[in-house]
Write a protein that holds these residues in place. Structure first.
Motif, PDB file in Angstrom:
ATOM      1  N   LEU A  22     -12.439  41.426  18.201  1.00 31.93           N
ATOM      2  CA  LEU A  22     -11.169  41.056  17.901  1.00 31.93           C
ATOM      3  C   LEU A  22     -10.788  41.206  16.571  1.00 31.93           C
ATOM      4  N   LEU A  23     -11.415  40.941  15.517  1.00 35.68           N
ATOM      5  CA  LEU A  23     -11.225  41.046  14.125  1.00 35.68           C
ATOM      6  C   LEU A  23     -10.719  42.458  13.842  1.00 35.68           C
ATOM      7  N   THR A  35      -6.979  38.136   8.408  1.00 35.30           N
ATOM      8  CA  THR A  35      -8.180  37.803   8.839  1.00 35.30           C
ATOM      9  C   THR A  35      -9.307  38.794   8.427  1.00 35.30           C
ATOM     10  N   CYS A  47     -13.616  35.279   9.239  1.00 33.13           N
ATOM     11  CA  CYS A  47     -12.881  35.944  10.230  1.00 33.13           C
ATOM     12  C   CYS A  47     -12.215  35.129  11.381  1.00 33.13           C
ATOM     13  N   VAL A  49     -10.095  32.964  13.556  1.00 36.42           N
ATOM     14  CA  VAL A  49      -8.817  33.068  13.995  1.00 36.42           C
ATOM     15  C   VAL A  49      -8.649  31.692  15.113  1.00 36.42           C
ATOM     16  N   LEU A  51      -8.143  30.813  18.842  1.00 37.07           N
ATOM     17  CA  LEU A  51      -8.091  31.032  20.426  1.00 37.07           C
ATOM     18  C   LEU A  51      -7.533  30.012  21.213  1.00 37.07           C
ATOM     19  N   ARG A  57     -14.793  32.764  15.896  1.00 38.38           N
ATOM     20  CA  ARG A  57     -15.168  33.764  14.867  1.00 38.38           C
ATOM     21  C   ARG A  57     -14.834  35.061  15.671  1.00 38.38           C
ATOM     22  N   SER A  58     -13.768  36.019  15.110  1.00 38.66           N
ATOM     23  CA  SER A  58     -13.139  37.013  15.829  1.00 38.66           C
ATOM     24  C   SER A  58     -14.234  38.190  15.724  1.00 38.66           C
ATOM     25  N   THR A  61     -15.975  38.311  18.825  1.00 35.99           N
ATOM     26  CA  THR A  61     -15.186  37.925  20.294  1.00 35.99           C
ATOM     27  C   THR A  61     -14.698  39.251  20.698  1.00 35.99           C
ATOM     28  N   VAL A  66      -9.859  37.851  25.357  1.00 39.64           N
ATOM     29  CA  VAL A  66      -8.506  37.083  24.931  1.00 39.64           C
ATOM     30  C   VAL A  66      -7.475  37.306  25.783  1.00 39.64           C
ATOM     31  N   VAL A  71      -3.697  33.949  20.911  1.00 36.25           N
ATOM     32  CA  VAL A  71      -4.537  34.110  19.597  1.00 36.25           C
ATOM     33  C   VAL A  71      -3.406  34.126  18.380  1.00 36.25           C
ATOM     34  N   THR A  73      -3.606  34.154  14.080  1.00 38.96           N
ATOM     35  CA  THR A  73      -4.032  34.712  12.728  1.00 38.96           C
ATOM     36  C   THR A  73      -3.416  33.958  11.643  1.00 38.96           C
TER      37      THR A  73
END
Length: 155
Positions: A22-23, A35, A47, A49, A51, A57-58, A61, A66, A71, A73
């Motif tokens: 996801l990051l 992020t 990182c 975010v 959810l 921790r993106s 993930t 997701v 989500v 940020t």
């Protein structure tokens, strides 16, 4: 393959590998660079975010996890707790280099969303996965207390 979810309050569909962290999806595909990448192993918190309102921790993930969820940020962080945290960060001059700060603010806001009057132990526990290489931990804790006090005063 595309993944659809709500990103910072708006519908988003990202056409990329569903296994991408996801990051990287929010930074590189969605163009939201707030992020940060720190360790890639969910150990440093840079990182972080939200959810569905919880700090995650993106970097570890997968984007696919997701789908259909919300989500947030640092760019989309809003609301009274977020504003109180951001104001306290500025007032107490928390950042030094600033690299970890988006993750710190995301974790602090998630804490205040669930616990508006945290103790030092609550703060230490909630923030334990966020590393600040500049060691501004005492200012971070003071800012979270200041934000909590500000929220209490405005209610």
């Amino acid at each position: 393959m595309s993944t659809s979810f709500v990103l910072n309050g708006k519908p988003a569909t990202l056409d990329t590998d569903p296994n991408m962290p996801l990051l990287w999806a929010v930074r590189e595909v969605a163009g939201l660079p707030g992020t940060k990448y720190g360790c890639g192993m969910a150990l440093c918190g840079a990182c972080t975010v939200h959810l569905d309102g919880k700090a995650i921790r993106s970097c570890v993930t997968p984007l696919s996890s997701v789908a259909g969820r919300h989500v947030t940020t640092i760019e989309g962080l809003a609301g009274p707790h977020a504003k109180a945290v951001q104001a306290a960060w500025v007032q107490l001059q928390v950042p030094q280099c600033g690299y970890c700060q988006s993750g710190q603010i995301m974790s602090a806001t998630a804490l205040l969303d669930t616990n508006p009057t945290p103790t030092d132990a609550d703060i230490d526990s909630a923030m334990s996965g966020n590393i600040c290489r500049c060691a501004t931990y005492s200012r971070i804790r003071a800012a979270i207390h200041a934000a909590a006090d500000s929220i209490k005063e405005s209610s």
